[in-house]
Design an enzyme around this catalytic site. Structure first.
Site, PDB file in Angstrom:
ATOM      1  N   HIS A 171       1.055  -1.148  -0.022  1.00 39.96           N
ATOM      2  CA  HIS A 171       0.176  -0.045   0.041  1.00 39.96           C
ATOM      3  C   HIS A 171       0.843   1.200   0.075  1.00 39.96           C
ATOM      4  O   HIS A 171       1.533   1.592   1.078  1.00 39.96           O
ATOM      5  CB  HIS A 171      -0.864  -0.215   1.344  1.00 39.96           C
ATOM      6  CG  HIS A 171      -1.869  -1.040   1.420  1.00 39.96           C
ATOM      7  ND1 HIS A 171      -3.134  -0.984   0.624  1.00 39.96           N
ATOM      8  CD2 HIS A 171      -1.753  -2.409   1.809  1.00 39.96           C
ATOM      9  CE1 HIS A 171      -3.628  -2.118   0.502  1.00 39.96           C
ATOM     10  NE2 HIS A 171      -2.986  -2.928   1.454  1.00 39.96           N
ATOM     11  N   ASN A 201      -6.371   0.657  -3.120  1.00 39.90           N
ATOM     12  CA  ASN A 201      -7.393   1.279  -2.324  1.00 39.90           C
ATOM     13  C   ASN A 201      -6.920   2.841  -1.839  1.00 39.90           C
ATOM     14  O   ASN A 201      -6.533   2.975  -0.592  1.00 39.90           O
ATOM     15  CB  ASN A 201      -7.743   0.547  -0.876  1.00 39.90           C
ATOM     16  CG  ASN A 201      -6.440   0.369  -0.091  1.00 39.90           C
ATOM     17  OD1 ASN A 201      -5.241   0.306  -0.733  1.00 39.90           O
ATOM     18  ND2 ASN A 201      -6.544  -0.062   1.122  1.00 39.90           N
ATOM     19  N   HIS A 230      -9.188 -10.293  -1.607  1.00 35.82           N
ATOM     20  CA  HIS A 230      -8.852 -10.327  -0.141  1.00 35.82           C
ATOM     21  C   HIS A 230     -10.172 -10.977   0.320  1.00 35.82           C
ATOM     22  O   HIS A 230     -11.580 -10.642   0.354  1.00 35.82           O
ATOM     23  CB  HIS A 230      -9.196  -9.027   0.183  1.00 35.82           C
ATOM     24  CG  HIS A 230      -9.460  -8.354   1.450  1.00 35.82           C
ATOM     25  ND1 HIS A 230      -8.381  -7.609   2.128  1.00 35.82           N
ATOM     26  CD2 HIS A 230     -10.275  -8.772   2.330  1.00 35.82           C
ATOM     27  CE1 HIS A 230      -8.866  -7.475   3.453  1.00 35.82           C
ATOM     28  NE2 HIS A 230      -9.832  -8.307   3.607  1.00 35.82           N
ATOM     29  N   ASN A 249      -5.669  -6.820   9.031  1.00 39.25           N
ATOM     30  CA  ASN A 249      -6.896  -7.379   8.366  1.00 39.25           C
ATOM     31  C   ASN A 249      -5.864  -8.222   7.258  1.00 39.25           C
ATOM     32  O   ASN A 249      -5.023  -7.754   6.579  1.00 39.25           O
ATOM     33  CB  ASN A 249      -7.480  -6.492   7.638  1.00 39.25           C
ATOM     34  CG  ASN A 249      -8.566  -7.112   6.674  1.00 39.25           C
ATOM     35  OD1 ASN A 249      -8.634  -8.533   6.500  1.00 39.25           O
ATOM     36  ND2 ASN A 249      -9.543  -6.347   6.320  1.00 39.25           N
ATOM     37  N   ASP A 275       1.931  -6.873   2.481  1.00 40.66           N
ATOM     38  CA  ASP A 275       0.865  -5.971   2.901  1.00 40.66           C
ATOM     39  C   ASP A 275       1.397  -4.841   3.648  1.00 40.66           C
ATOM     40  O   ASP A 275       0.579  -4.626   4.617  1.00 40.66           O
ATOM     41  CB  ASP A 275      -0.219  -6.900   3.690  1.00 40.66           C
ATOM     42  CG  ASP A 275      -1.638  -6.263   3.585  1.00 40.66           C
ATOM     43  OD1 ASP A 275      -1.648  -5.160   3.263  1.00 40.66           O
ATOM     44  OD2 ASP A 275      -2.487  -6.863   4.332  1.00 40.66           O
TER      45      ASP A 275
HETATM   46  N1  LIG Z   1      -4.176  -5.210   5.737  1.00 42.08           N
HETATM   47  C1  LIG Z   1      -4.587  -4.256   6.549  1.00 42.08           C
HETATM   48  O1  LIG Z   1      -4.825  -4.285   7.755  1.00 42.08           O
HETATM   49  N2  LIG Z   1      -4.745  -2.962   6.123  1.00 42.08           N
HETATM   50  C2  LIG Z   1      -4.842  -2.648   4.656  1.00 42.08           C
HETATM   51  C3  LIG Z   1      -6.076  -3.081   3.971  1.00 42.08           C
HETATM   52  C4  LIG Z   1      -6.767  -4.289   4.493  1.00 42.08           C
HETATM   53  O2  LIG Z   1      -6.431  -5.330   4.113  1.00 42.08           O
HETATM   54  O3  LIG Z   1      -7.746  -4.083   5.469  1.00 42.08           O
HETATM   55  C5  LIG Z   1      -4.767  -1.369   4.457  1.00 42.08           C
HETATM   56  O4  LIG Z   1      -4.776  -0.570   3.325  1.00 42.08           O
HETATM   57  O5  LIG Z   1      -4.516  -0.494   5.693  1.00 42.08           O
END
Ligand SMILES: NC(=O)N[C@@H](CC(=O)O)C(=O)O
Length: 435
Positions: free
Chosen positions: A65, A97, A184, A283, A310
């Site tokens: 991200h 996102n 996801h 998550n 992630d």
């Molecule tokens: N992996 C995470 O805990 N967060 C992710 C998105 C997500 O998968 O909820 C995020 O964009 O912060």
């Protein structure tokens, strides 16, 4: 510094254990590996004495991200790619996102262009599967693929594509250009109000439970859908032993299914939530010791194809608050290789060639990424990382290149250190420091 810039320099990496094997020399000329052998002459090249450190292909992340556009307070393409280079990565896939969501050719091209300008790491944008990640209407998958960003991986990550018809259509649509849907897996109704893994610890703490079945039910449905339409499915961040069993079964059928695991799910468990420290809120949630064991074994035997970070940066005001209000996600890029060394190499589950496979070759192949995840041999692009596995140190987020600090490893001792990263022959990290 830009990735398009031609590198005309010559570098000799001398005495490196290539993929952890015998010591050898690698001569880089411009952006390419010119020669691999022993006793190579420097001939005026800059010499990097590897002293038996491990040389791997540049790491490739399928799941980063970068937060730009829209949340530049937590990360930008520049800070995120600097973090990636520091962690040994030469390519990352940037999740969709963002704000606005990367669901049009315009946004994915913007992210792709910012990556090229950063010069630290290739940035391959991931396109959203549905408009606004809302799960209702397919995004312009074809237009994103046909754009300058050449998107091949699509994901609503952060949200599940929970509508089976939309998921089926997405899988069918991307077949035309050999794309892949990265799911996801989170059944939304089963995770309403969920705060952590559902189990003994959630019961004791009185926090809303996130059952393993919420992940497994979607994976089971989607491997069947992928088989039905004959398309490619990738499962993001597998976190349960049951998910491993389903993927193993799908692969035994010969279906085109791949999966990733995060470093944190290879090491941390829900016991840490007893601290109520939101740095452990993520998550999918941290699971149990039995899940960790199953994930490690599955990564070792190839049921899980690759490690994906992630990397989810969040500003301190979204993390330094009570558990219920905190954002989900943790940093990953700058610690991933150390966590994999600790959990997989030092346990004897993977050798360094295995690490190269799970952190470079396979993720590049899943993303169909040209010029990344290539063998270390003459004529290949010089995307390389030199690792000192004997290094021991404690994690200090104050030294991170990331704009955020939400690492679950602060103060923890982890082995190994990236000393050099080369992106098409140009050093992005030299002697442990970003160039
Ligand atoms: N992996 C995470 O805990 N967060 C992710 C998105 C997500 O998968 O909820 C995020 O964009 O912060």
């Amino acid at each position: 510094m830009t990735t398009t810039e031609e590198n005309t320099g010559r570098t000799l990496i001398r005495g490196a254990r290539i993929l952890g094997g015998e010591a050898g020399d690698v001569l880089i000329d411009g952006g390419t590996v010119a020669e691999v052998g022993t006793g190579l002459a420097a001939g005026g090249a800059t010499v990097v004495e590897a002293d038996g450190r491990i040389l791997l292909p540049g790491l490739v992340d399928l799941h980063t991200h970068l937060r730009e556009p829209g949340r530049e307070d937590s990360e930008t393409v520049l800070t995120g790619t600097r973090a990636a280079a520091a962690g040994g990565y030469t390519a990352v896939h940037a999740m969709a996102n963002t704000f606005p969501v990367a669901d049009t050719a315009g946004v994915v091209e913007q992210v792709w262009r910012l990556g090229r300008e950063s010069g630290y790491c290739d940035v391959q944008p991931v396109g959203a599967v549905t408009v606004g990640l809302e799960g209702k209407q397919l995004a312009e998958l074809g237009a994103m693929h046909d754009s300058a960003a050449s998107v091949r991986v699509f994901s609503d990550d952060g949200k599940c594509v929970d509508d089976a018809v939309i998921m089926r259509r997405a899988l069918e649509y991307v077949k035309a250009f050999d794309g892949v849907i990265a799911q996801h897996a989170q059944e939304p109704r089963l995770t309403e109000g969920a705060q952590m893994n559902e189990g003994v610890v959630s019961a004791e703490l009185g926090l809303g439970g996130w059952p393993a079945v919420a992940e497994e039910a979607i994976i089971a449905r989607d491997v069947l859908l992928a088989a039905h339409v004959g398309s490619r499915l990738h499962i993001c961040h597998l976190s349960t032993a049951g998910s491993v069993e389903i993927v193993r079964w799908a692969k035994s059928k010969g279906w085109n299914v791949t999966a990733e695991v995060t470093p944190h799910h290879l090491l941390l468990t829900d016991e840490l939530v007893r601290s109520y420290d939101p740095v452990y809120k993520v998550n999918p949630p941290l699971r149990t010791e039995a899940d960790v064991t199953a994930l490690r074994e599955a990564l070792a035997d190839g049921t899980i194809d690759c490690v994906a970070t992630d990397h989810a940066p969040h500003p301190h005001e979204d993390k330094d608050c009570e558990w219920g209000a905190a954002a989900m996600g943790m940093l990953g890029l700058e610690t991933a290789l150390s966590v994999v060394q600790h959990t997989m190499v030092e346990t004897g589950l993977l050798d360094w060639a295995g690490v190269a496979d799970r952190m470079s070759f396979r993720p590049a192949a899943i993303g169909r990424l040209a010029g990344q995840g290539r063998p270390i041999s003459a004529g290949e692009p010089a995307n390389l990382v030199l690792v000192d596995p004997s290094y021991r140190g404690t994690v200090d987020s104050a030294r991170f290149a990331s704009r955020s600090r939400n690492t679950p490893y602060q103060g923890r001792e982890l082995p190994g250190r990236v000393t050099h990263t080369f992106l098409r022959g140009r050093a992005t990290v030299m002697d442990g420091k970003l160039v």
